[in-house]
Design an enzyme around this catalytic site. Structure first.
Site, PDB file in Angstrom:
ATOM      1  CD  GLU A 190       9.143  16.819 -22.060  1.00 58.96           C
ATOM      2  OE1 GLU A 190       8.482  17.791 -21.629  1.00 58.96           O
ATOM      3  OE2 GLU A 190       8.613  15.806 -22.570  1.00 58.96           O
ATOM      4  CG  HIS A 212       0.922  12.180 -25.903  1.00 56.68           C
ATOM      5  ND1 HIS A 212       0.230  12.730 -24.844  1.00 56.68           N
ATOM      6  CD2 HIS A 212       2.098  11.753 -25.392  1.00 56.68           C
ATOM      7  CE1 HIS A 212       0.967  12.645 -23.755  1.00 56.68           C
ATOM      8  NE2 HIS A 212       2.108  12.059 -24.057  1.00 56.68           N
ATOM      9  NE  ARG A 256      -4.041  -1.931   2.124  1.00 53.90           N
ATOM     10  CZ  ARG A 256      -3.931  -2.907   3.022  1.00 53.90           C
ATOM     11  NH1 ARG A 256      -2.995  -2.858   3.943  1.00 53.90           N
ATOM     12  NH2 ARG A 256      -4.774  -3.907   3.004  1.00 53.90           N
ATOM     13  CG  HIS A 281       7.735  11.882 -24.644  1.00 51.81           C
ATOM     14  ND1 HIS A 281       6.383  11.835 -24.918  1.00 51.81           N
ATOM     15  CD2 HIS A 281       7.891  12.861 -23.712  1.00 51.81           C
ATOM     16  CE1 HIS A 281       5.759  12.732 -24.177  1.00 51.81           C
ATOM     17  NE2 HIS A 281       6.650  13.372 -23.443  1.00 51.81           N
ATOM     18  CD  GLU A 296      -2.234  16.923 -15.864  1.00 53.78           C
ATOM     19  OE1 GLU A 296      -1.141  16.392 -15.617  1.00 53.78           O
ATOM     20  OE2 GLU A 296      -2.837  16.817 -16.932  1.00 53.78           O
ATOM     21  CE  LYS A 344       0.886  14.154 -14.461  1.00 58.07           C
ATOM     22  NZ  LYS A 344       0.707  14.731 -15.815  1.00 58.07           N
ATOM     23  CG  ASN A 403      -0.155  17.777 -20.058  1.00 59.51           C
ATOM     24  OD1 ASN A 403       0.778  17.038 -19.744  1.00 59.51           O
ATOM     25  ND2 ASN A 403      -1.279  17.841 -19.364  1.00 59.51           N
ATOM     26  CE  LYS A 442       6.862  17.482 -13.445  1.00 59.38           C
ATOM     27  NZ  LYS A 442       7.048  16.222 -14.131  1.00 59.38           N
ATOM     28  CG  HIS A 492       3.094  16.613 -23.734  1.00 56.09           C
ATOM     29  ND1 HIS A 492       3.939  17.704 -23.685  1.00 56.09           N
ATOM     30  CD2 HIS A 492       3.751  15.591 -23.128  1.00 56.09           C
ATOM     31  CE1 HIS A 492       5.054  17.353 -23.053  1.00 56.09           C
ATOM     32  NE2 HIS A 492       4.972  16.076 -22.708  1.00 56.09           N
ATOM     33  NE  ARG A 527       1.989  17.323 -12.575  1.00 51.13           N
ATOM     34  CZ  ARG A 527       2.531  16.444 -11.771  1.00 51.13           C
ATOM     35  NH1 ARG A 527       2.103  16.327 -10.529  1.00 51.13           N
ATOM     36  NH2 ARG A 527       3.503  15.644 -12.175  1.00 51.13           N
TER      37      ARG A 527
HETATM   38  N1  GLY Z   1       5.221  15.513 -17.372  1.00 49.09           N
HETATM   39  C1  GLY Z   1       4.129  16.320 -17.018  1.00 49.09           C
HETATM   40  C2  GLY Z   1       3.787  16.252 -15.578  1.00 49.09           C
HETATM   41  O1  GLY Z   1       4.528  15.712 -14.784  1.00 49.09           O
HETATM   42  O2  GLY Z   1       2.736  16.746 -15.194  1.00 49.09           O
END
Ligand code: GLY
Length: 365
Positions: free
Chosen positions: A189, A256, A125, A268, A241, A147, A249, A231, A252, A245
């Site tokens: 990035e 994507h 957990r 990417h 997000e 993430k 993107n 970031k 993206h 946040r």
């Molecule tokens: N790579 C985008 C984020 O971490 O929100």
């Protein structure tokens, strides 16, 4: 000898992540783990390529500070972000009897940090983990923000969790062993972060381009630190997000789609470069960005060997895929656009004509 002070600490509702950016950081990870607490076991998860280069160094650093450390490897590449490789990791953690107060440590690129973070989020957990990224994409983006996840037949990153690392340790000298194409993918990035939030940082990329291309460790250390601060600032305001946040993107949505349609032949970051050019064109069509700014973005991407067009990609298919994007809300695509250099806006108010035009511009059939 380094001290225990991080460069800075991300502080959000559910996390405190210390960020260390330092040459030879891998030699200090044992010390940084033990400055948090002393886990009974630390398990490094890496891929076979990175483990060959840095695994022993990381294990040696842990050995001087932690009672027990182990190394698990997965094959390099995106296919390791899968349920079957995750299951293999769980089996090994079970055999090692990794307890609730054990710790995982990701050593590698974004695949390894995402996979390790998700294993840590779900094992018993949730246990602690730390990230030691070794690619520029992971240094400036994937390593921070919590993430984590794996891919599924229904899509990339479809299964995941927010689970923040206790620390991120970046050794910029690792970039010396990275293929040039992967360095460029990471720079996409970095340029993204500058475009959405820091015009002076974009100037910095231009002023320091020769040193960046030469992967000068001091300049790369500064580049990584500035990216991670940008970031962290976004994540601290919107951890899960639900709002801003999404600015991360930028590039993206179309990125994507072209990444997928290239059958992942594009890195990417390369796909994001193409997506940022498309988003810049959309921003220009909406009167938010002028033509010289769009040209500047394209020139900069090309100067770092990044593509500004996707070869052999069908524009109609790009548009079709963007409809299935995770960021679609109530059937409408959310677009992150530029409101001048260094400032973003998020909107669903973009006409189909404008999208089509931008996609046609970046697709070279
Ligand atoms: N790579 C985008 C984020 O971490 O929100």
């Amino acid at each position: 000898m380094t001290n225990n002070e991080p460069n800075f600490t991300l502080c959000s509702d559910s996390a405190r992540t210390h960020v260390f950016v330092e040459p030879d950081a891998l030699n200090y990870i044992g010390k940084w783990v033990s400055s948090l607490r002393t886990p009974p076991i630390v398990v490094i998860i890496s891929d076979t390529t990175v483990a060959k280069l840095y695994g022993q160094r990381a294990l040696a650093s842990l050995a001087t500070h932690c009672p027990k450390s182990e190394l698990i490897t997965v094959p390099p590449g995106d296919q390791s972000k899968s349920i079957s490789h995750l299951d293999g990791i769980y089996a090994k953690l079970g055999k090692m009897r990794v307890p609730r107060d054990g710790m995982l440590l990701a050593l590698g690129g974004g695949v390894v940090t995402d996979l390790t973070g998700f294993a840590a989020a779900t094992w018993m957990r949730g246990i602690d983990y730390a990230n030691c990224p070794t690619t520029l994409e992971a240094d400036v983006d994937a390593s921070l923000g919590g993430k984590t996840g794996i891919n599924h037949a229904s899509g990339k990153n479809m299964i995941g969790a927010f689970h923040h690392p206790r620390f991120v340790a970046v050794d910029p000298t690792c970039l010396k062993t990275l293929p040039a194409r992967d360095v460029a993918a990471g720079l996409a990035e970095s340029i993204k972060h500058a475009l959405i939030s820091d015009a002076a940082f974009l100037d910095w990329h231009e002023q320091n381009a020769p040193a960046i291309r030469a992967i000068d460790p001091k300049i790369m250390g500064e580049l990584v630190t500035r990216n991670l601060r940008i970031k962290a600032n976004v994540v601290e305001q919107d951890e899960k997000e639900s709002g801003i946040r999404a600015c991360l993107n930028f590039g993206h949505t179309i990125g994507h789609a072209v990444e997928k349609l290239s059958n992942y032949a594009l890195r990417h970051g390369e796909a994001v470069a193409v997506g940022m050019v498309a988003a810049a064109h959309i921003s220009m069509s909406k009167g938010m960005l002028d033509a010289p700014a769009v040209q500047r973005i394209q020139t900069m991407l090309q100067s770092f060997a990044l593509p500004i067009k996707a070869e052999n990609v069908n524009p109609a298919e790009v548009i079709e895929i963007t409809l299935g994007d995770k960021k679609v809300k109530a059937g409408k695509r959310q677009w992150v656009l530029l409101d001048g250099i260094g400032q973003y806006t998020i909107t669903d108010d973009v006409s189909d004509d404008v999208i089509e035009q931008a996609v046609n511009t970046v697709c070279a059939n």
